[in-house]
Design a protein around this motif. Structure first.
Motif, mmCIF file in Angstrom:
data_model
loop_
_atom_site.group_PDB
_atom_site.id
_atom_site.type_symbol
_atom_site.label_atom_id
_atom_site.label_comp_id
_atom_site.label_asym_id
_atom_site.label_seq_id
_atom_site.Cartn_x
_atom_site.Cartn_y
_atom_site.Cartn_z
ATOM 1 N N HIS A 1 0.811 -1.221 0.000
ATOM 2 C CA HIS A 1 0.000 0.000 0.000
ATOM 3 C C HIS A 1 0.849 1.278 0.000
ATOM 4 C CE1 HIS A 1 0.884 -0.678 4.324
ATOM 5 N NE2 HIS A 1 0.962 0.647 4.342
ATOM 6 N N TYR A 2 2.173 1.138 0.084
ATOM 7 C CA TYR A 2 3.039 2.326 0.264
ATOM 8 C C TYR A 2 3.167 3.141 -1.016
ATOM 9 C CZ TYR A 2 7.190 5.194 0.879
ATOM 10 O OH TYR A 2 8.064 6.247 0.922
ATOM 11 N N GLU A 3 3.036 4.450 -0.868
ATOM 12 C CA GLU A 3 3.329 5.406 -1.923
ATOM 13 C C GLU A 3 4.222 6.501 -1.361
ATOM 14 O OE1 GLU A 3 -0.168 7.020 -3.628
ATOM 15 O OE2 GLU A 3 -0.961 5.082 -4.343
ATOM 16 N N ASP A 4 5.177 6.933 -2.137
ATOM 17 C CA ASP A 4 6.091 7.980 -1.674
ATOM 18 C C ASP A 4 5.287 9.255 -1.395
ATOM 19 O OD1 ASP A 4 8.755 8.383 -1.000
ATOM 20 O OD2 ASP A 4 9.109 9.605 -2.779
ATOM 21 N N PRO A 5 5.418 9.848 -0.195
ATOM 22 C CA PRO A 5 4.618 11.039 0.144
ATOM 23 C C PRO A 5 4.885 12.194 -0.819
ATOM 24 C CG PRO A 5 5.711 10.133 2.091
ATOM 25 C CD PRO A 5 6.287 9.423 0.911
ATOM 26 N N LYS A 6 3.830 12.916 -1.132
ATOM 27 C CA LYS A 6 3.976 14.070 -2.005
ATOM 28 C C LYS A 6 4.657 15.211 -1.252
ATOM 29 C CE LYS A 6 -0.115 13.013 -4.791
ATOM 30 N NZ LYS A 6 -1.447 13.487 -5.248
ATOM 31 N N THR B 1 -4.949 12.971 4.692
ATOM 32 C CA THR B 1 -5.555 11.653 4.900
ATOM 33 C C THR B 1 -4.691 10.787 5.802
ATOM 34 O OG1 THR B 1 -4.474 10.595 3.006
ATOM 35 C CG2 THR B 1 -6.514 11.816 2.573
ATOM 36 N N GLU B 2 -5.311 9.811 6.411
ATOM 37 C CA GLU B 2 -4.602 8.862 7.263
ATOM 38 C C GLU B 2 -3.589 8.065 6.445
ATOM 39 O OE1 GLU B 2 -4.119 7.282 11.226
ATOM 40 O OE2 GLU B 2 -5.150 9.022 10.386
ATOM 41 N N ALA B 3 -3.940 7.755 5.207
ATOM 42 C CA ALA B 3 -3.029 6.996 4.340
ATOM 43 C C ALA B 3 -1.744 7.782 4.069
ATOM 44 C CB ALA B 3 -3.724 6.654 3.027
ATOM 45 N N ASP B 4 -1.892 9.100 3.878
ATOM 46 C CA ASP B 4 -0.707 9.933 3.649
ATOM 47 C C ASP B 4 0.201 9.937 4.882
ATOM 48 O OD1 ASP B 4 -1.475 10.583 1.089
ATOM 49 O OD2 ASP B 4 -2.527 12.420 1.695
ATOM 50 N N LYS B 5 -0.401 10.008 6.050
ATOM 51 C CA LYS B 5 0.386 10.001 7.284
ATOM 52 C C LYS B 5 1.116 8.672 7.450
ATOM 53 C CE LYS B 5 -2.761 13.243 9.576
ATOM 54 N NZ LYS B 5 -3.720 13.457 10.700
ATOM 55 N N ILE B 6 0.428 7.570 7.104
ATOM 56 C CA ILE B 6 1.047 6.249 7.173
ATOM 57 C C ILE B 6 2.244 6.180 6.226
ATOM 58 C CG2 ILE B 6 0.705 3.796 6.679
ATOM 59 C CD1 ILE B 6 -0.622 4.652 9.248
ATOM 60 N N ASN B 7 2.097 6.745 5.034
ATOM 61 C CA ASN B 7 3.197 6.742 4.067
ATOM 62 C C ASN B 7 4.408 7.520 4.573
ATOM 63 O OD1 ASN B 7 1.906 5.154 2.131
ATOM 64 N ND2 ASN B 7 0.914 6.922 1.158
ATOM 65 N N VAL B 8 4.154 8.659 5.237
ATOM 66 C CA VAL B 8 5.244 9.463 5.792
ATOM 67 C C VAL B 8 6.034 8.653 6.810
ATOM 68 C CG1 VAL B 8 5.779 11.443 7.259
ATOM 69 C CG2 VAL B 8 4.151 11.697 5.369
ATOM 70 N N LEU B 9 5.348 8.023 7.734
ATOM 71 C CA LEU B 9 6.022 7.251 8.771
ATOM 72 C C LEU B 9 6.660 5.981 8.208
ATOM 73 C CD1 LEU B 9 3.375 7.619 11.626
ATOM 74 C CD2 LEU B 9 5.538 8.838 11.385
ATOM 75 N N THR B 10 6.028 5.377 7.227
ATOM 76 C CA THR B 10 6.601 4.186 6.600
ATOM 77 C C THR B 10 7.921 4.527 5.905
ATOM 78 O OG1 THR B 10 4.391 3.245 6.260
ATOM 79 C CG2 THR B 10 6.197 2.328 4.950
#
Length: 864
Positions: free
Chosen positions: A46-51, A347-356
């Motif tokens: 599910h990971y995408e590089d944060p914008k 979004t929560e998904a964006d925050k998850i991507n940042v921490l991931t």
């Protein structure tokens, strides 16, 4: 041949010590691109590089910007406070790990890794290139790889770290600490163009590194009269940059930070709370939607822990910046994304991507440390939980911070073995030399061992000045009581009283130490600096002038009543001494005025005669810049001093060749006074009067000595000298922390940076009192002999006696010190307490070689 053989032994000892240090301070083990491939984990599906949140960065470093300078109610940065309160800025107290000097801290805030301790030494070597980060991953490197244009103005340490990375540069030498304005004006003059619409097209990242505030701290401390003005200057620059680049452009980020803080006397390099508490603020028009610290308004009440807003690790800025700017996190980063900025992502998904993104980068380092590659899911569990990711990042950061350095055991073992071998040889030489005086040898060895075993305690190293005060008072009490039992008790009692009064003044001048070296302690130096303008200048002028008088009396008295000295010789001696004293007194008093009062203000509250004195200096030097005036005076002093020193050094040989009679006994007194003039000139103005106390102690001690054999007196004088060397070193305000290294006089008389000259001036500034006592030993020993014939016959014996004593002292204490550091290499305080002591001891050995051996041999060789 005895002395050359000792010099060879000393050189071997010095080389062994350096080899040990080479192994003890190794280069940090870094992750390579190959390691990155071998240990890289596969990102979750599910990971995408944060914008990226920002496309431009203004990175403003205000050197030594302690947290309270920006956030407290004692701060003068009112415009910055308003930006923080309006929600445009987010403030932090950033923990900057020691060593708290510029070069290692810049490494930390660009790579996210903990710096090498040895970087604190490389920081001083401005021409050194071994500390470059050109081949290491950093957000500067990431910007360069991605085609960002980076312009840099300010501290040229950036050029040493990142060669060939900047599109436009204007570097400024960082160690000319006497200058408060030129170094900063050289940065600010570029802003007109760089902040204009045209100029902003030429950069993606603008780095500004201001030095003036740090220089003010070094010269006058955090409470200097120049500090509020400098804070206001920085405040207006921050406000200007914000208005012209950030306010109307939500894609530009402004970061303002201190690379480190400073302690209560204005220095840094150690681990005191003031030194590690740096300010950090990020500014953007986007931050108004954040809820972080909304209820806390600046300025905040001053507190002794320097904690304002949220406290974070300074290296946490690295993954935060990289992510916000859309760059890859540097591969050796140990920092964690700063939590408040997660709210920039909707979004929560964006925050998850940042921490991931942060977790994946740290996981490579963890897997390299463990030697295995696992999946992120097996380590964390639920990869869509913010809490799980944050806990994993915190765990990884803690573990990796504990394993950031290795030791080179081959170099350590060979260095230790070499030092042990030279110590055994030194012991044989020492025992043979004292074969007829075994009691003195036993007392000396006991003292050396008792002193050195304290190196196993961190507190004893931090508060070493207490040891030397104890040893000195016990020794002098024993000598005084022994003399009081002899006849002529009345004159002896007078000498004892004078000596102990002078000793107590020395102790009270700077209550040193690392734990309690604060202004709340009663110190004579602090009391003098706090006096009102109606009293302070008068008292300081009297103290400075009265310091030079006894030295002048000591030198000139040798020519009075001596018919063998010509009138021309007396006149030349008087004029040379007067010229040296005048230049030195003038520059020291000017230093006092410029560092105690803000002379840039025309209505500054100083006595009229002080203003007249300053006007006279301005007229004489044809400039109203007081730094330039100081430079002129220092330059004049150095030129006169070199001529006078050479003339007096060669005077005995010249007089002998011309068959001119002169009392040879004046030679070592003359050299002592002339070199003392240089030492005083290289001393902070607040410590100048201490030299008068040193001279009183030196003149009083011989009156307490019961005459015995020459060997006994030489040993007594050697013991007295080593005690006073170390006691006075600490009572000048020095400690075993790198933060007490005084750089304020390192550029005296120099218009440009010269590593050798700066090194010499720095050494003389910090080891002035030990140098004084080295020459004082010659005076004590030669004066104890009845006539010139005896002095000429035994002059080399006197030097040899001291060299044997010093060799044994530094052998035993050095061996126990390196054994202590090796044994405690995993101790909590190894980098903050024990390692700085290793470097200080290296300087002490250097002082023994350069001054106790070479300089004393030089002076003795010309004594004929």
């Amino acid at each position: 041949m005895r002395i050359p053989l000792l010099l060879v032994l000393v050189a071997l000892q010095f080389g062994s010590y350096l080899l040990f240090l080479k192994g003890f301070f190794p280069t940090k083990v870094l992750l390579s691109p190959v390691d990155l491939v071998n240990f890289k984990s596969t990102p979750p599906a599910h990971y995408e590089d944060p914008k990226p949140q920002f496309k431009k960065l203004v990175f403003m470093v205000v050197d030594a910007l302690r947290a309270d300078f920006m956030f407290s109610n004692d701060s003068s940065m009112e415009l910055t406070h308003q930006l923080l309160n309006d929600g445009y800025g987010v403030g932090f107290t950033a923990y900057s790990s020691p060593p708290t000097v510029t070069l290692p801290r810049l490494k930390g805030i660009t790579t996210g890794s903990t710096p090498n301790f040895i970087d604190a030494v490389l920081n001083i070597a401005e021409e050194d290139t071994s500390s470059t980060l050109g081949d290491q991953d950093s957000w500067i490197q990431q910007m360069s790889n991605n085609g960002w244009k980076i312009n840099m103005f300010g501290d040229d340490t950036w050029l040493k770290l990142f060669p060939n990375h900047f599109a436009k540069v204007d570097g400024t030498a960082s160690f000319y600490v006497s200058d408060f304005t030129i170094v900063d004006n050289n940065v600010t003059r570029h802003l007109d163009h760089e902040l204009s619409n045209e100029g902003r097209q030429d950069w993606d990242c603008l780095i500004l590194h201001y030095l003036g505030l740090d220089h003010i701290g070094h010269k006058g401390g955090p409470s200097s009269a120049n500090m509020p003005t400098k804070q206001k200057e920085m405040d207006h620059i921050i406000s200007r940059i914000f208005k012209e680049t950030v306010l109307d452009d939500d894609e530009t980020l402004l970061v303002v930070l201190g690379d480190h803080g400073m302690n209560e006397v204005g220095n840094h390099g150690g681990s005191s709370i003031g030194e590690v508490s740096a300010a950090l603020s990020l500014f953007s028009s986007k931050f108004t939607k954040l809820n972080h610290n909304k209820d806390i308004k600046a300025p905040i009440e001053m507190n002794p822990d320097y904690e304002y807003f949220t406290k974070i690790d300074q290296i946490d800025l690295v993954p935060t910046l990289a992510t916000l700017l859309g760059l890859q996190v540097p591969i050796n980063n140990l920092g964690a994304f700063i939590d408040p900025f997660l709210d920039l992502y909707e979004t929560e998904a964006d925050k998850i991507n940042v921490l991931t993104k942060n977790a994946l980068q740290l996981k490579v380092l963890l897997d390299k440390m463990r030697g295995v590659v696992s999946t992120l899911e097996s380590d964390i569990g639920d990869l869509k939980s913010v809490d799980n990711l944050q806990n994993y990042i915190a765990m990884a950061k803690e573990q990796l911070s504990k394993t950031s350095s290795n030791y080179n055991y081959d170099d350590i073992n060979f260095g230790l073995a070499g030092y042990l071998a030279t110590t055994i040889i030194a012991l044989v030489v020492f025992l043979f030399h004292y074969r007829d005086n075994k009691l003195s040898a036993l007392i000396d060895l006991t003292f050396f061992i008792v002193y050195a075993v304290n190196f196993f305690g961190s507190s004893m190293i931090e508060e070493e000045h207490h040891l030397w005060w104890f040893f000195t008072t016990v020794f002098l009490s024993f000598v005084a009581l022994r003399k009081l039992r002899a006849p002529n008790r009345k004159s002896t009692l007078k000498a004892v009283s004078v000596l102990f009064i002078a000793l107590r003044i020395l102790k009270a001048w700077n209550n040193s130490g690392q734990k309690n070296n604060i202004k709340a302690n009663m110190k004579i130096s602090s009391f003098l600096s706090s006096l009102p303008s109606t009293v302070g200048p008068v008292l300081m002028a009297c103290l400075i002038v009265s310091t030079y008088i006894p030295f002048g009396v000591l030198m000139i008295s040798g020519y009075l009543g001596n018919d063998s000295v010509t009138t021309n010789t007396r006149f030349i001696s008087f004029m040379s001494l007067t010229m040296l004293a005048f230049c030195s007194m003038s520059v020291k008093f000017l230093s006092y005025l410029s560092e105690t009062f803000d002379l840039s203000q025309k209505d500054v509250d100083i006595p009229g005669w002080c203003r007249g004195y300053l006007d006279w200096l301005i007229t004489y030097s044809a400039t109203d810049d007081f730094n330039s005036i100081s430079l002129i005076l220092f330059d004049l002093f150095h030129k006169v001093w070199i001529v006078v020193f050479i003339a007096y050094l060669f005077k005995p040989l010249l007089f002998k060749a011309l068959n001119i009679q002169s009392r040879d006994g004046n030679h070592y007194n003359d050299i002592l006074v002339i070199i003392s003039m240089l030492l005083i000139n290289q001393t902070n103005f607040s410590n100048v009067p201490i030299f008068a106390s040193l001279l009183v102690i030196l003149e009083s001690f011989p009156k307490l000595v019961v005459s015995k054999s020459t060997t006994y007196n030489s040993n007594l004088f050697s013991l007295f000298t080593i005690l006073l060397q170390n006691l006075s070193f600490f009572q000048f305000g020095s400690t075993n922390s790198l933060s007490s290294v005084d750089l304020t006089n390192s550029f005296n008389g120099l218009a440009n940076y010269n590593m050798i000259l700066v090194g010499i001036l720095t050494f003389v500034s910090n080891w002035g009192s030990p140098i004084f006592w080295s020459l004082g030993y010659l005076k004590l020993s030669l004066d104890s002999l009845p006539n010139d014939k005896e002095r000429l016959a035994k002059k080399w014996d006197i030097v040899y006696n001291r060299m044997v004593f010093n060799l044994m002292f530094y052998s035993i204490s050095g061996l126990i010190l390196i054994c202590s550091c090796y044994n405690l290499r995993f101790h909590l305080f190894i980098w903050t307490v024990f390692s700085p002591k290793l470097l200080y001891f290296l300087s002490w050995i250097g002082c023994s070689i350069l001054v106790d051996c070479l300089l004393c041999c030089l002076v003795t060789a010309f004594y004929c």
